[in-house]
Scaffold this motif. Structure first.
Motif, PDB file in Angstrom:
ATOM      1  N   UNK A 119     -41.077 105.571  24.398  1.00 34.28           N
ATOM      2  CA  UNK A 119     -39.870 105.306  23.620  1.00 34.28           C
ATOM      3  C   UNK A 119     -39.789 103.834  23.264  1.00 34.28           C
ATOM      4  N   UNK A 120     -39.047 103.538  22.158  1.00 36.48           N
ATOM      5  CA  UNK A 120     -38.855 102.148  21.750  1.00 36.48           C
ATOM      6  C   UNK A 120     -37.427 101.981  21.253  1.00 36.48           C
ATOM      7  N   UNK A 121     -36.960 100.735  21.214  1.00 31.90           N
ATOM      8  CA  UNK A 121     -35.594 100.450  20.791  1.00 31.90           C
ATOM      9  C   UNK A 121     -35.463 100.549  19.274  1.00 31.90           C
ATOM     10  N   UNK A 122     -34.227 100.726  18.829  1.00 33.82           N
ATOM     11  CA  UNK A 122     -33.969 100.787  17.389  1.00 33.82           C
ATOM     12  C   UNK A 122     -33.066  99.625  16.998  1.00 33.82           C
ATOM     13  N   UNK A 123     -33.527  98.844  16.037  1.00 40.54           N
ATOM     14  CA  UNK A 123     -32.691  97.777  15.504  1.00 40.54           C
ATOM     15  C   UNK A 123     -31.689  98.396  14.539  1.00 40.54           C
ATOM     16  N   UNK A 124     -30.409  98.196  14.796  1.00 37.59           N
ATOM     17  CA  UNK A 124     -29.403  98.974  14.058  1.00 37.59           C
ATOM     18  C   UNK A 124     -28.977  98.310  12.762  1.00 37.59           C
ATOM     19  N   UNK A 125     -29.958  97.980  11.936  1.00 38.28           N
ATOM     20  CA  UNK A 125     -29.640  97.359  10.652  1.00 38.28           C
ATOM     21  C   UNK A 125     -30.628  97.917   9.629  1.00 38.28           C
ATOM     22  N   UNK A 126     -30.127  98.237   8.441  1.00 41.66           N
ATOM     23  CA  UNK A 126     -31.009  98.819   7.415  1.00 41.66           C
ATOM     24  C   UNK A 126     -31.245  97.818   6.293  1.00 41.66           C
ATOM     25  N   UNK A 127     -32.424  97.911   5.704  1.00 43.77           N
ATOM     26  CA  UNK A 127     -32.762  97.091   4.540  1.00 43.77           C
ATOM     27  C   UNK A 127     -32.905  98.015   3.340  1.00 43.77           C
ATOM     28  N   UNK A 128     -32.212  97.662   2.258  1.00 44.43           N
ATOM     29  CA  UNK A 128     -32.362  98.410   1.010  1.00 44.43           C
ATOM     30  C   UNK A 128     -33.055  97.493   0.019  1.00 44.43           C
ATOM     31  N   UNK A 129     -34.192  97.926  -0.515  1.00 40.50           N
ATOM     32  CA  UNK A 129     -34.953  97.079  -1.440  1.00 40.50           C
ATOM     33  C   UNK A 129     -34.707  97.569  -2.859  1.00 40.50           C
ATOM     34  N   UNK A 130     -33.918  96.826  -3.590  1.00 40.05           N
ATOM     35  CA  UNK A 130     -33.566  97.206  -4.961  1.00 40.05           C
ATOM     36  C   UNK A 130     -32.116  97.632  -5.025  1.00 40.05           C
ATOM     37  N   UNK A 131     -31.297  96.892  -5.786  1.00 35.59           N
ATOM     38  CA  UNK A 131     -29.856  97.138  -5.801  1.00 35.59           C
ATOM     39  C   UNK A 131     -29.359  97.865  -7.028  1.00 35.59           C
ATOM     40  N   UNK A 132     -30.131  98.835  -7.499  1.00 32.57           N
ATOM     41  CA  UNK A 132     -29.649  99.673  -8.587  1.00 32.57           C
ATOM     42  C   UNK A 132     -28.741 100.754  -8.043  1.00 32.57           C
ATOM     43  N   UNK A 133     -28.463 101.758  -8.859  1.00 33.76           N
ATOM     44  CA  UNK A 133     -27.534 102.803  -8.417  1.00 33.76           C
ATOM     45  C   UNK A 133     -28.065 103.506  -7.163  1.00 33.76           C
ATOM     46  N   UNK A 134     -29.383 103.675  -7.059  1.00 33.52           N
ATOM     47  CA  UNK A 134     -29.960 104.332  -5.879  1.00 33.52           C
ATOM     48  C   UNK A 134     -29.734 103.494  -4.626  1.00 33.52           C
TER      49      UNK A 134
ATOM     50  N   UNK B  95     -31.128  87.622  -6.214  1.00 28.91           N
ATOM     51  CA  UNK B  95     -32.165  86.652  -6.592  1.00 28.91           C
ATOM     52  C   UNK B  95     -33.166  86.482  -5.453  1.00 28.91           C
ATOM     53  N   UNK B  96     -33.517  87.589  -4.823  1.00 29.57           N
ATOM     54  CA  UNK B  96     -34.380  87.523  -3.648  1.00 29.57           C
ATOM     55  C   UNK B  96     -35.399  88.648  -3.689  1.00 29.57           C
ATOM     56  N   UNK B  97     -36.508  88.430  -3.038  1.00 29.21           N
ATOM     57  CA  UNK B  97     -37.550  89.457  -2.976  1.00 29.21           C
ATOM     58  C   UNK B  97     -38.102  89.538  -1.572  1.00 29.21           C
ATOM     59  N   UNK B  98     -38.635  90.736  -1.244  1.00 30.70           N
ATOM     60  CA  UNK B  98     -39.260  90.902   0.057  1.00 30.70           C
ATOM     61  C   UNK B  98     -40.621  90.211   0.030  1.00 30.70           C
ATOM     62  N   UNK B  99     -40.840  89.350   1.011  1.00 26.43           N
ATOM     63  CA  UNK B  99     -42.082  88.582   1.033  1.00 26.43           C
ATOM     64  C   UNK B  99     -43.123  89.282   1.906  1.00 26.43           C
ATOM     65  N   UNK B 100     -42.799  89.502   3.182  1.00 26.44           N
ATOM     66  CA  UNK B 100     -43.729  90.219   4.066  1.00 26.44           C
ATOM     67  C   UNK B 100     -42.947  91.211   4.929  1.00 26.44           C
TER      68      UNK B 100
END
Lengths: 663, 266, 129
Positions: free
Chosen positions: A136-151, A214-219
């Motif tokens: 088992x492993x821990x879960x970081x309770x934060x989500x990342x959404x890449x792209x801020x359109x309607x989806x 005005x940001x992008x995912x780098x790594x």
């Protein structure tokens, strides 16, 4: 001594019609180690499962083989039953005598022989099975959404409403995506802004959502539940915390001829600008390439007039590192370039536009402020021609082989809105097929024909010749009339095929998520896991996965969000115990396994080895991170020294199965 | 630089200007067109049928001749360019065609598509460079609005010829710019002039050419240039309009290089 | 086998055209510069070959009106290349005995002042065998 039980399922008549199940049970009963063998009508029913449980307890079975359907269907069901009976669930195997046998054969005798062979192979494997316990492993309770359109917005709102923190990373200065450029939506014809901007504001005001524009995912590093992501914030040259969006700077900016991508370059804007009046966040940014101060050091007007002292010409790009438990990809789509289709004269006439450009021409925030004017001279167009399937369903190499799905409907919308607003306009639509399978879609298209008298023509445009007065001579075909048509038009609108946004491919590489030949993200299963990427913890929302309209996008975003919530709500993640492991004594440190691992699960470390002569040898050996490993087995195949092996699918087990089948 | 040159029949008769101006311009620009000995007519038309062997032979002989001279093959006529380049492609792509043609020709060494085929314009663009052409210009075409007429044969099939974007080419426009003229873009420039049907029906070809000319005139062209003798003939013969003369591109080049003075280009 | 069916297979083989790839968009007919003079149009050629109507096509004057301009070949979104199909049918027609569309003695009357040799050689290649 092994005590194995074999249970042969009839699956109603699915299996028993082609396979002699009684004979299979009887034959298997004579296998070494098998102490019990029977057949039953529905093994997956509760009484079937109870039979398994009872026999495990009664006979003290050390292994179980179920001969039934695909493990994809019921492996979980039977493993749960084994667990209930106190038997480690990984001591149970399934022999697929339905999909791989009964359903694909006609001859009963041969099918029965094959069922026996498959069952024998499973028995041979069970002999070598060992109890496995998932880590088992821990879960970081934060989500990342890449792209801020309607989806991305919809997914973020759903996750945030469930009580989890969400960051939306958006390349542009505002969230909203392509939908901000759209005027009205089919088939209801409600204004896109009216349904979109409240959602944008909801995102901004939600206590659990952070907008990272005005940001992008780098790594991206890490694994499900534990992603470490570096985000690149591009210089805005305006402090978003100070800027009030008053717009004074925009009025004063002398650099007024800057191409405006929001209006698809149909009209210019200023070097310092706010994308559109309803932008969220409502702050100005500077287009550095066109700013006189940044380029030449002369001007600085915006800084002088800004009442909030928000302008910072020295702003630089910066990198921020954050941790997430789940990632939602919603990078969307764009229309293809039409440079390969110049028989339509897109490059040679401003009056030939794409459908998205036509949205801007119609939009109240567009260059005509809601009045459709043709780009060459601002005249009211009287004849407008639409061509569908430009670059879609194209196997010639010029375009895309797939149907872009939404063009039929938005073209019907454009035609209808044009006829409604300007009844004196002649509107022609050239189509190959009209595809309208959504709710109310065909009725919508028929309304364009029957009520708005749009000329729908089964045929295509072959050649467009722009004239000096801006008009377009269009040569086309009408297949139903078997005629060639010559139309003089004011405006030609091309329904360009959809393709994935250009950011999708590099992102897929960073995520080790898979894509199809056209660079759409692929889902884990086309029917049963449509919003999950094959990479654990990465979910797909909207048109990054394939052409979609707005309702489909929103529905898929909600589904992706619910999957992400299902992940984030867990405190611990139970892993799959069938992962690779390396025998350090055999590993020669060649790195071949790390090279083929699609998940980046294998790392190398220098380790001390105590030698027989009491010296210490430092060797470079592979080590597998079990939380990242998905158990694909690629490493076990390439390993030249046989050091890599897979729990639950060891080389020995697989060879035993092969022996049972062949010997 | 010396190229194997395939003139073709028409350039020896009605289209002498295309040939002669091309040759002298080449010399002025530092390359030589060395005529292939004993060349035969290309046939004027590529026959795409896979079982058409005989119609490929004259092209393969020319290609093989260039191969033996270790030179690239250059044409001035669009039709020859189209036929020879498509034939060369078939000799590379279609192994059956390659075998049958070689069986028929019985060359010392089988021909397998080794020769590169260029149109004169490609030599100017890719070998000489339009910037070098521009430097060599002595009489620039100041103020002249020139429409390029490509027709079909230089451009299609695009996948084989790889000459330029078949729907929106710009090589001749760049050529015109290099000579100091102003290119006029008109979209009929890659539509067919009617071709060989003129032989049977002069009116039919006239319908096509008048559409082309009207479009060029409407977009403001003073005159047109072309690389094809048949296009030139059809445009001249059948035009409903007599305002727009049509010249070979090499005539324009020779004039701009100061080799052949022409009143009409001044 | 039916003669029409055999011919249909032969012209597809010789042209390299697979008529089943056609999605009936009408681009070929839209793009054809000689449409007005033709009895059968490019999309009909494709469709009629698919339906084994070769006998009709072989007699049609349309065979000799295709300009071989390859506009339909270039623009077909499915790579069907109708122009090559027309060419293959025309070859079948002129290869039949006594079926040359142009005879050498007709040339003199057709030849006008200044007509390039190219027109004659091309016409011969298109019209005769």
């Amino acid at each position: 001594m092994q005590k194995i039980g074999v249970f042969v399922c009839h699956c109603g008549t699915n299996i028993s019609a082609t396979v002699d199940v009684k004979k299979v049970a009887e034959t298997l009963g004579k296998e070494p180690g098998v102490v019990y063998s029977t057949d039953y009508q529905f093994m997956c029913s509760s009484s079937g499962q109870n039979l398994v449980i009872d026999k495990i307890k009664e006979l003290g079975l050390t292994g179980v083989v179920i001969c039934s359907c695909s493990p994809r269907m019921h492996e979980k069901t039977f493993r749960k039953a084994a667990d209930k009976a106190g038997l480690n669930s990984f001591l149970l195997e399934m022999a697929n005598i339905r999909e791989q046998d009964a359903w694909v054969h006609k001859n009963r005798e041969e099918a029965t022989l094959k069922a026996v062979a498959l069952a024998r192979a499973a028995v041979a494997k069970v002999h070598l099975n060992t109890p496995l316990t998932p880590g088992s492993s821990d879960v970081n309770k934060r989500a990342l959404v890449i792209g801020g359109g309607i989806a991305g917005m919809q997914a973020a709102l759903d996750i945030a409403d469930a009580g989890f923190k969400v960051d939306i990373v958006e390349r542009e200065a505002t969230i909203g995506g392509t939908m901000t450029q759209i005027d009205k939506t089919f088939p209801t014809l409600d204004c896109a802004s009216c349904i979109l901007t409240p959602k944008m504001v909801d995102c901004e005001q939600h206590e659990n959502i952070s907008l990272v524009t005005k940001s992008e995912v780098d790594t991206i590093e890490g694994y499900v539940g534990n992603f470490t992501v570096k985000i690149k914030h591009k210089a805005k040259y305006v402090d978003p915390d100070k800027c009030t969006g008053c717009g004074l700077c925009i009025q004063k900016c002398p650099s007024k001829k800057v191409p405006d991508p929001f209006n698809l370059n149909l009209a210019p804007h200023t070097a310092i600008n706010i994308t559109f009046p309803q932008a969220v966040p409502l702050v100005a940014t500077i287009d550095a390439d066109n700013c006189l101060m940044i380029q030449k050091g002369k001007c600085g007007l915006c800084a002088t007039v800004c009442p909030a002292d928000a302008i910072n010409y020295e702003d630089k790009d910066s990198i921020e590192e954050k941790k997430y438990g789940a990632i939602i990809v919603s990078t969307g789509f764009k229309p293809i370039s039409l440079h390969n289709f110049d028989e339509y004269a897109y490059d040679n006439s401003p009056n030939v536009v794409t459908s998205l450009e036509y949205e801007r021409l119609m939009s109240a925030t567009g260059p005509g402020k809601g009045t459709v004017l043709r780009p060459s001279d601002g005249k009211h167009p009287k004849t407008i021609v639409f061509q569908q399937c430009v670059g879609s369903r194209d196997t010639s190499g010029r375009g895309k082989t797939y149907c872009s799905g939404i063009c039929c409907m938005y073209t019907a919308k454009h035609a209808m809105l044009t006829r409604e607003k300007y009844p004196d306009t002649d509107v022609y639509v050239f189509y190959t097929d009209v595809r309208s399978p959504g709710k109310g879609f065909d009725e919508f298209y028929r309304r364009a024909v029957e009520k708005y008298h749009v000329h729908y023509i089964k045929g295509a445009i072959g050649k467009v010749v722009p004239m000096s007065n801006g008009n377009l001579q269009i040569q086309a075909s009408d297949l139903l009339m078997n005629e060639q048509l010559h139309i003089e038009a004011d405006l030609l609108v091309l329904a360009a095929a959809m393709e994935p946004d250009k950011s999708a491919k590099p992102l897929a590489q960073k995520l080790t998520a898979s894509m199809d030949n056209d660079d759409w993200f692929t889902e884990s299963h086309p029917k049963l896991r449509p919003v999950e990427s094959p990479t654990a913890g990465v979910f797909l929302a909207g048109a990054c996965q394939g052409p979609k309209d707005i309702p489909q996008t929103v529905a898929q975003a909600g589904a992706a969000a619910s999957k992400a919530i299902g992940l984030l709500i867990k405190d611990k993640l139970q892993g799959n115990p069938c992962v690779a492991h390396s025998d350090e004594n055999m590993c020669n440190g060649c790195s071949q396994c790390a090279n083929v691992c699609p998940y980046g699960a294998i790392t190398y470390e220098e380790k001390d080895f105590r030698m027989p002569d009491r010296t210490t040898l430092v060797r470079r050996v592979a080590s597998v991170n079990p939380a990242v490993c998905q158990g694909c087995g690629a490493c076990t195949v390439v390993c030249p020294s046989g050091a890599m092996d897979l729990f639950g699918f060891s080389n020995k087990q697989i060879l035993a199965e092969v022996d049972a089948l062949c010997l | 630089m010396v190229y194997s040159y395939y003139p073709g029949c028409t350039l020896k008769n009605t289209a002498k200007e295309l040939d002669e101006c091309g040759r002298i311009s080449a010399e002025a620009l530092g390359f030589t067109l060395e005529e292939i000995t004993d060349w035969q007519c290309c046939g004027g038309q590529y026959t795409s049928g896979k079982d058409e062997i005989v119609t490929k032979l004259s092209s393969v002989r020319a290609l093989d001749d260039a191969k033996k001279s270790e030179q690239d093959l250059v044409t001035l006529c669009s039709a020859c360019y189209n036929v020879i380049k498509q034939t060369n492609n078939a000799m590379i792509e279609d192994s059956d065609m390659q075998m049958k043609v070689n069986n028929y020709l019985k060359l010392d060494e089988p021909y397998k598509g080794e020769t590169s085929v260029y149109h004169f314009l490609e030599v100017l663009r890719d070998k000489v460079g339009f910037d070098k052409v521009k430097e060599a210009v002595k009489a620039p075409l100041k103020g002249k609005k020139v429409g390029a007429y490509y027709g079909c044969l230089l451009l299609r099939p695009g996948k084989v010829l790889q000459f330029d974007d078949p729907e929106n080419p710009k090589i001749m426009e760049d050529f015109i710019k290099a000579l100091g003229g102003t290119p006029v873009i008109y979209n009929m420039r890659n539509e067919c002039c009617g071709g060989y049907t003129i032989l049977e029906d002069t009116d039919a070809a006239g319908r096509n050419t008048s559409k082309i000319l009207l479009n060029a005139e409407d977009m403001g062209a003073d005159f047109l240039i072309t690389a094809c003798p048949l296009c030139q003939y059809n445009l001249m013969q059948n035009s409903l309009s007599e305002k727009t003369p049509i010249y070979y591109f090499t005539e324009l080049l020779a004039h701009a290089l100061g080799l052949r003075e022409k009143e009409c280009f001044k | 086998m039916d003669k029409n069916k055999l011919l249909s297979e032969q012209v597809q083989r010789n042209s390299g055209v697979d008529v089943s790839k056609c999605m009936r968009c009408g681009k070929c007919t839209a793009t054809c510069p000689n449409y007005d003079l033709m009895e059968y149009h490019p999309h009909q050629f494709v469709n009629m070959v698919e339906n084994d109507k070769l006998d009709v096509l072989m007699k049609s004057s349309s065979l000799y009106l295709c300009l071989n301009c390859f506009a339909c070949v270039e623009r077909c979104p499915r790579g069907v290349e109708p122009g090559k199909l027309v060419e293959a049918i025309r070859l079948e027609a002129v290869r039949q005995k006594e079926n040359n569309h142009l005879k050498p003695d007709q040339i003199v009357e057709k030849l006008t002042e200044g007509m390039p040799q190219q027109a004659i050689t091309t016409a011969f290649r298109k019209y005769t065998k």
